[in-house]
Design an enzyme around this catalytic site. Sequence first.
Site, short mmCIF file in Angstrom:
data_model
loop_
_atom_site.label_atom_id
_atom_site.label_comp_id
_atom_site.label_asym_id
_atom_site.label_seq_id
_atom_site.Cartn_x
_atom_site.Cartn_y
_atom_site.Cartn_z
N ASP A 196 1.02 -1.24 -0.11
CA ASP A 196 0.12 -0.11 -0.28
C ASP A 196 0.79 1.09 0.06
OD1 ASP A 196 -2.31 1.58 -0.05
OD2 ASP A 196 -2.61 1.39 2.09
N SER B 171 -7.00 -5.45 -6.36
CA SER B 171 -7.97 -5.79 -5.73
C SER B 171 -9.35 -5.68 -6.88
CB SER B 171 -8.35 -5.19 -4.57
OG SER B 171 -8.68 -3.91 -4.81
N THR B 172 -10.32 -6.46 -6.48
CA THR B 172 -11.44 -6.20 -7.24
C THR B 172 -11.89 -4.70 -7.12
OG1 THR B 172 -12.81 -7.12 -5.37
CG2 THR B 172 -12.42 -8.62 -7.21
N ASN C 299 -10.09 -1.97 -7.00
CA ASN C 299 -9.23 -1.17 -7.99
C ASN C 299 -10.01 -1.06 -9.27
OD1 ASN C 299 -6.15 -2.72 -6.46
ND2 ASN C 299 -7.47 -0.82 -5.89
N THR D 76 -6.24 -5.50 7.49
CA THR D 76 -5.73 -6.44 6.40
C THR D 76 -6.55 -6.48 5.23
OG1 THR D 76 -6.93 -8.29 7.62
CG2 THR D 76 -4.74 -8.07 8.29
#
Length: 304
Positions: free
Chosen positions: A33, A78-79, A81, A210
Amino acid sequence: MLSRGKRLGYAAYERLLQWELSGTPDHVAVIMDGNRRYAEKQGTKKQEGHKEGAQTTEALLNWCDELGIREVTLYTFSTENFDRDPEEREHIFDLVEQKLRTFADADRVHEAGVCIRAIGETEMLPERVRDAIDYAEGRTAQYDQLNLNIALAYGGRAELLGAARDVAAAVENETLDPTDVSAETIEERLYEGPTRDVDLIVRTGGDERTSNFLPWHANGNEAATFFCTPYWPEFRKVDFLRAIRTYQNREDSWRTTRAERSLALVRAIEQSELPTAKRMLGRFRDALPSTEREQLDEEYDLAD
């Protein structure tokens, strides 16, 4: 740019941390990140942050190889994103495609025996990225020294939901008896990827969460977590070693707790069960504090 004094200090601290390590996790999951915030801090475009983050990723793989870590899972895209600005999203896809092909052809990847796999709803990705995934997986499928799982179009909830739906469908179709549903039944229906439970989750960028990353493999194993403030492009080997120290401290604490509970059990059981309990306690003897270990040796003759 760090001063020479600070560089020497970091190098010394890095050597100290590495010297202090008595063990490493088998499986590390990393939430990388902070690329965009790093770029903003530097006054550059978001794309530059992602490029510098990719360099840190390469360095991380070298550190894992040096330390003997057997599996690494990287939260790459990630989905969620998919909701990002189209230009930034396409740049990330270009970078992922390029790095997958570069890694697949790199001599150090083949010398280290790295097996590359993608996990997630990869059918959502552009065709060029899917082709790069197929290329990288095909080029490294024969290796097993270091498993590199790249989470792309990944969502932890979606993974568990998909597994639950598959189980429900199998029960409805009468190909699975409800009484036979077990942890293994669920695990068989997760994304094909991690071969081990997660021992350590590392997240950079300052957020202490997380993000539902690998919930089955991490939460189910009660993985250690390490949150740090550096953005991903700023993440250094010394930060990684500190993360491993967190894992090690947790393991040491766990072993001590188990040893102390085993000792209490030995003292409470009947004489007829003592040999079995003594064997169990012997496994954890070295994790006890020295005073209790000495007392234990005197009472039960466990010392070599």
